[in-house]
Design an enzyme around this catalytic site. Structure first.
Site, short mmCIF file in Angstrom:
data_model
loop_
_atom_site.label_atom_id
_atom_site.label_comp_id
_atom_site.label_asym_id
_atom_site.label_seq_id
_atom_site.Cartn_x
_atom_site.Cartn_y
_atom_site.Cartn_z
N CYS A 1 32.62 37.87 38.47
CA CYS A 1 32.93 37.50 39.85
C CYS A 1 31.66 37.10 40.57
CB CYS A 1 33.58 38.70 40.54
SG CYS A 1 34.04 38.42 42.25
N GLU B 1 41.75 36.28 42.30
CA GLU B 1 41.46 35.81 43.66
C GLU B 1 42.40 36.47 44.69
OE1 GLU B 1 38.70 34.41 44.14
OE2 GLU B 1 38.34 33.94 42.04
N HIS C 1 41.17 39.73 45.80
CA HIS C 1 40.18 39.64 46.88
C HIS C 1 40.86 39.67 48.25
CE1 HIS C 1 36.34 39.13 44.92
NE2 HIS C 1 36.82 38.17 44.13
#
Length: 187
Positions: free
Chosen positions: A94, A137, A140
């Protein structure tokens, strides 16, 4: 413009991001800057919280991986995983956790409901690498990093690296938000 990337332990990465209510010129500019930042880093996915914006917005482009050269770049707004199938383990890294990688088990296929850059709704199935990148993603957007999904024993093995990142003792080939804040403070 290349945006600085927030790193492990930054509070914005632990927050649940807010949904977008539409796409205006500011969001269009943010999307363009996120793609520029992702390509420069280089990465294959980037979520708005990684660049300091607590918004449910993701950009993805896996076409830089040879086997996925035919995939088109995607803008994903307000994503919601509707269903999951299968499981597989793969090493992940990441941009917000520079220099660290670890194995993560995730569903191998997902059905995703989302809006695109024109704020049009879609529901689509994604498999293999694209499913993994989207899940990474979307994590996140929910305040979760891939290291939070690692096996506890494997996580302990990388704790020193995570502590170094949290303390700002990390270098990357792309701008980091901590470095940008330090430069602003010194100016």
């Amino acid at each position: 413009m290349i945006l600085p990337i927030n790193t492990y332990s930054d509070p914005v990465l632990a927050m649940k991001a807010k949904p977008l209510k539409g796409v205006d010129s500011a969001i269009e500019e943010l999307i363009a800057e996120m793609f520029d930042t992702m390509y420069k880093a280089p990465g294959i996915g980037l979520a708005a919280p990684q660049v300091g914006h607590s918004l449910r917005l993701v950009v993805v482009d896996i076409s830089t991986i040879k086997e996925y050269a035919d995939f088109k770049p995607m803008v994903v707004i307000n994503p919601r995983i509707v269903s999951v199938r299968g499981r597989n383990m793969m090493e992940e890294g990441c941009l917000s956790v520079p220099g660290v990688a670890g194995d993560v088990v995730r569903p191998s296929s997902i059905t995703l409901h989302y809006r695109d850059e024109k704020f049009e709704e879609h529901t689509a199935d994604f498999h293999s690498m694209m499913a993994r990148v989207l899940q990474h993603e979307i994590d996140h957007l929910d305040g979760t990093l891939f290291v939070d999904r690692m096996d506890k024993r494997d996580r302990r093995k990388i704790q020193k690296e995570l502590d170094a990142i949290a303390e700002g003792r990390v270098k990357a080939d792309y701008p980091l938000a901590r470095d940008a804040k330090r430069v602003e403070a010194e100016a």
